[in-house]
Design a protein around this motif. Structure first.
Motif, PDB file in Angstrom:
ATOM      1  N   PRO A 182     -27.376 -24.408  -0.910  1.00  0.00           N
ATOM      2  CA  PRO A 182     -26.492 -25.219  -0.073  1.00  0.00           C
ATOM      3  C   PRO A 182     -25.351 -25.863  -0.885  1.00  0.00           C
ATOM      4  O   PRO A 182     -24.454 -26.465  -0.300  1.00  0.00           O
ATOM      5  N   VAL A 183     -25.381 -25.704  -2.198  1.00  0.00           N
ATOM      6  CA  VAL A 183     -24.393 -26.325  -3.074  1.00  0.00           C
ATOM      7  C   VAL A 183     -23.273 -25.314  -3.375  1.00  0.00           C
ATOM      8  O   VAL A 183     -23.525 -24.250  -3.936  1.00  0.00           O
ATOM      9  N   THR A 184     -22.063 -25.673  -3.008  1.00  0.00           N
ATOM     10  CA  THR A 184     -20.913 -24.780  -3.160  1.00  0.00           C
ATOM     11  C   THR A 184     -20.743 -24.287  -4.587  1.00  0.00           C
ATOM     12  O   THR A 184     -20.572 -23.080  -4.812  1.00  0.00           O
ATOM     13  N   ASN A 185     -20.778 -25.184  -5.554  1.00  0.00           N
ATOM     14  CA  ASN A 185     -20.598 -24.771  -6.949  1.00  0.00           C
ATOM     15  C   ASN A 185     -21.670 -23.791  -7.398  1.00  0.00           C
ATOM     16  O   ASN A 185     -21.384 -22.854  -8.149  1.00  0.00           O
ATOM     17  N   THR A 186     -22.893 -24.009  -6.964  1.00  0.00           N
ATOM     18  CA  THR A 186     -23.986 -23.114  -7.341  1.00  0.00           C
ATOM     19  C   THR A 186     -23.701 -21.700  -6.866  1.00  0.00           C
ATOM     20  O   THR A 186     -23.868 -20.737  -7.621  1.00  0.00           O
ATOM     21  N   VAL A 187     -23.251 -21.565  -5.633  1.00  0.00           N
ATOM     22  CA  VAL A 187     -22.942 -20.236  -5.091  1.00  0.00           C
ATOM     23  C   VAL A 187     -21.773 -19.607  -5.853  1.00  0.00           C
ATOM     24  O   VAL A 187     -21.828 -18.438  -6.223  1.00  0.00           O
ATOM     25  N   ASN A 188     -20.739 -20.385  -6.122  1.00  0.00           N
ATOM     26  CA  ASN A 188     -19.599 -19.848  -6.878  1.00  0.00           C
ATOM     27  C   ASN A 188     -20.012 -19.394  -8.274  1.00  0.00           C
ATOM     28  O   ASN A 188     -19.604 -18.324  -8.728  1.00  0.00           O
ATOM     29  N   TYR A 189     -20.814 -20.208  -8.958  1.00  0.00           N
ATOM     30  CA  TYR A 189     -21.283 -19.832 -10.298  1.00  0.00           C
ATOM     31  C   TYR A 189     -22.142 -18.569 -10.238  1.00  0.00           C
ATOM     32  O   TYR A 189     -22.056 -17.707 -11.110  1.00  0.00           O
ATOM     33  N   ALA A 190     -22.984 -18.477  -9.209  1.00  0.00           N
ATOM     34  CA  ALA A 190     -23.839 -17.296  -9.068  1.00  0.00           C
ATOM     35  C   ALA A 190     -23.001 -16.052  -8.805  1.00  0.00           C
ATOM     36  O   ALA A 190     -23.240 -14.993  -9.410  1.00  0.00           O
ATOM     37  N   LEU A 191     -22.017 -16.162  -7.910  1.00  0.00           N
ATOM     38  CA  LEU A 191     -21.134 -15.025  -7.641  1.00  0.00           C
ATOM     39  C   LEU A 191     -20.416 -14.566  -8.913  1.00  0.00           C
ATOM     40  O   LEU A 191     -20.369 -13.372  -9.220  1.00  0.00           O
ATOM     41  N   ALA A 192     -19.881 -15.516  -9.649  1.00  0.00           N
ATOM     42  CA  ALA A 192     -19.158 -15.170 -10.883  1.00  0.00           C
ATOM     43  C   ALA A 192     -20.104 -14.571 -11.918  1.00  0.00           C
ATOM     44  O   ALA A 192     -19.758 -13.593 -12.593  1.00  0.00           O
ATOM     45  N   SER A 193     -21.296 -15.121 -12.030  1.00  0.00           N
ATOM     46  CA  SER A 193     -22.267 -14.581 -12.989  1.00  0.00           C
ATOM     47  C   SER A 193     -22.612 -13.139 -12.647  1.00  0.00           C
ATOM     48  O   SER A 193     -22.626 -12.265 -13.527  1.00  0.00           O
ATOM     49  N   LEU A 194     -22.890 -12.879 -11.382  1.00  0.00           N
ATOM     50  CA  LEU A 194     -23.225 -11.516 -10.963  1.00  0.00           C
ATOM     51  C   LEU A 194     -22.040 -10.574 -11.153  1.00  0.00           C
ATOM     52  O   LEU A 194     -22.225  -9.412 -11.506  1.00  0.00           O
ATOM     53  N   TYR A 195     -20.839 -11.074 -10.946  1.00  0.00           N
ATOM     54  CA  TYR A 195     -19.636 -10.280 -11.183  1.00  0.00           C
ATOM     55  C   TYR A 195     -19.620  -9.775 -12.626  1.00  0.00           C
ATOM     56  O   TYR A 195     -19.378  -8.598 -12.884  1.00  0.00           O
TER      57      TYR A 195
ATOM     58  N   ALA B 175     -11.858 -18.498   6.143  1.00  0.00           N
ATOM     59  CA  ALA B 175     -11.491 -19.718   6.863  1.00  0.00           C
ATOM     60  C   ALA B 175     -12.422 -20.878   6.514  1.00  0.00           C
ATOM     61  O   ALA B 175     -12.032 -22.039   6.565  1.00  0.00           O
ATOM     62  N   VAL B 176     -13.645 -20.556   6.127  1.00  0.00           N
ATOM     63  CA  VAL B 176     -14.626 -21.582   5.790  1.00  0.00           C
ATOM     64  C   VAL B 176     -14.513 -21.984   4.323  1.00  0.00           C
ATOM     65  O   VAL B 176     -14.513 -23.158   3.991  1.00  0.00           O
ATOM     66  N   SER B 177     -14.416 -20.992   3.442  1.00  0.00           N
ATOM     67  CA  SER B 177     -14.346 -21.274   2.010  1.00  0.00           C
ATOM     68  C   SER B 177     -13.522 -20.199   1.310  1.00  0.00           C
ATOM     69  O   SER B 177     -13.980 -19.067   1.146  1.00  0.00           O
ATOM     70  N   VAL B 178     -12.346 -20.580   0.910  1.00  0.00           N
ATOM     71  CA  VAL B 178     -11.460 -19.637   0.220  1.00  0.00           C
ATOM     72  C   VAL B 178     -12.062 -19.213  -1.120  1.00  0.00           C
ATOM     73  O   VAL B 178     -11.975 -18.056  -1.502  1.00  0.00           O
ATOM     74  N   SER B 179     -12.709 -20.150  -1.826  1.00  0.00           N
ATOM     75  CA  SER B 179     -13.278 -19.794  -3.128  1.00  0.00           C
ATOM     76  C   SER B 179     -14.394 -18.759  -2.983  1.00  0.00           C
ATOM     77  O   SER B 179     -14.448 -17.796  -3.750  1.00  0.00           O
ATOM     78  N   PHE B 180     -15.291 -18.925  -2.011  1.00  0.00           N
ATOM     79  CA  PHE B 180     -16.322 -17.915  -1.765  1.00  0.00           C
ATOM     80  C   PHE B 180     -15.673 -16.589  -1.421  1.00  0.00           C
ATOM     81  O   PHE B 180     -16.035 -15.548  -1.943  1.00  0.00           O
ATOM     82  N   SER B 181     -14.739 -16.655  -0.513  1.00  0.00           N
ATOM     83  CA  SER B 181     -14.101 -15.445  -0.015  1.00  0.00           C
ATOM     84  C   SER B 181     -13.415 -14.659  -1.126  1.00  0.00           C
ATOM     85  O   SER B 181     -13.617 -13.452  -1.271  1.00  0.00           O
ATOM     86  N   ASN B 182     -12.610 -15.329  -1.919  1.00  0.00           N
ATOM     87  CA  ASN B 182     -11.872 -14.637  -2.982  1.00  0.00           C
ATOM     88  C   ASN B 182     -12.796 -14.065  -4.049  1.00  0.00           C
ATOM     89  O   ASN B 182     -12.632 -12.922  -4.481  1.00  0.00           O
ATOM     90  N   LEU B 183     -13.745 -14.861  -4.474  1.00  0.00           N
ATOM     91  CA  LEU B 183     -14.669 -14.410  -5.511  1.00  0.00           C
ATOM     92  C   LEU B 183     -15.556 -13.278  -4.994  1.00  0.00           C
ATOM     93  O   LEU B 183     -15.784 -12.284  -5.685  1.00  0.00           O
ATOM     94  N   ALA B 184     -16.044 -13.418  -3.779  1.00  0.00           N
ATOM     95  CA  ALA B 184     -16.880 -12.370  -3.183  1.00  0.00           C
ATOM     96  C   ALA B 184     -16.082 -11.082  -2.995  1.00  0.00           C
ATOM     97  O   ALA B 184     -16.586  -9.986  -3.263  1.00  0.00           O
TER      98      ALA B 184
END
Length: 171
Positions: free
Chosen positions: A111-124, A152-161
């Protein structure tokens, strides 16, 4: 910014604490801490050291241990440290050999935005021919695709994903 032994001696000075000793003291403090706030503060501080290859050997396993904790802040700081360190091939190898990929994948549902972003970047950074089968499971790709579509909900998730999908998923 990056350090070597000579630079560390220069920065530490005659009476300062050597980096290895300082980091070990922080790790020990983390292991001995009984309250969550102290653990969070220590891991956050340690994650800031993870950008520098000089510090990798001291921090590799600690961050993996943190992402198994029930405390969301420890998970966030732990996966943040992994994200900072995983571009180094030796760190990536340690993460993979220590069962880190499934742990990072679980962080995608945080549920933590930073955690998801860090996980996406790590997997990248960790996705390569050796790890593709572990990372590119249908349910993981489906979740990352949802993040890519959530501009529309989260640009950072969207771009990184989307960057992840563009680089690692054949369509």
């Amino acid at each position: 910014m990056f350090t070597n032994e000579g630079r560390q001696i220069e920065r530490t000075g005659k009476y300062g604490t050597p980096r290895e000793q300082y980091l070990q003291e922080l790790v020990t403090q983390f292991q001995m801490a009984t309250d969550e706030e102290s653990k969070e503060r220590i891991v956050q501080h340690l994650a800031n050291f993870a950008y520098d290859p000089y510090n990798y050997t001291f921090l590799r396993k600690l961050f993996l241990d943190c992402i198994t904790e029930p405390n969301e802040k420890l998970v966030e700081f732990g996966v943040g440290g992994i994200c900072n360190a995983c571009v180094d091939p030796l760190n990536a190898q340690v993460i993979m050999q220590s069962g880190g990929i499934p742990l990072i994948i679980t962080c995608l549902s945080s549920p933590v935005t930073n955690t998801v972003n860090y996980a996406l970047a790590s997997l990248y950074y960790l996705c390569n021919p050796t790890t593709r089968a572990k990372i590119l499971k249908a349910e993981v790709v489906e979740l990352i695709t949802k993040y890519a579509e959530a501009g529309a909900v989260s640009v950072s998730f969207s771009n990184l994903a989307q960057a992840f999908l563009d680089k690692h998923v054949d369509r």
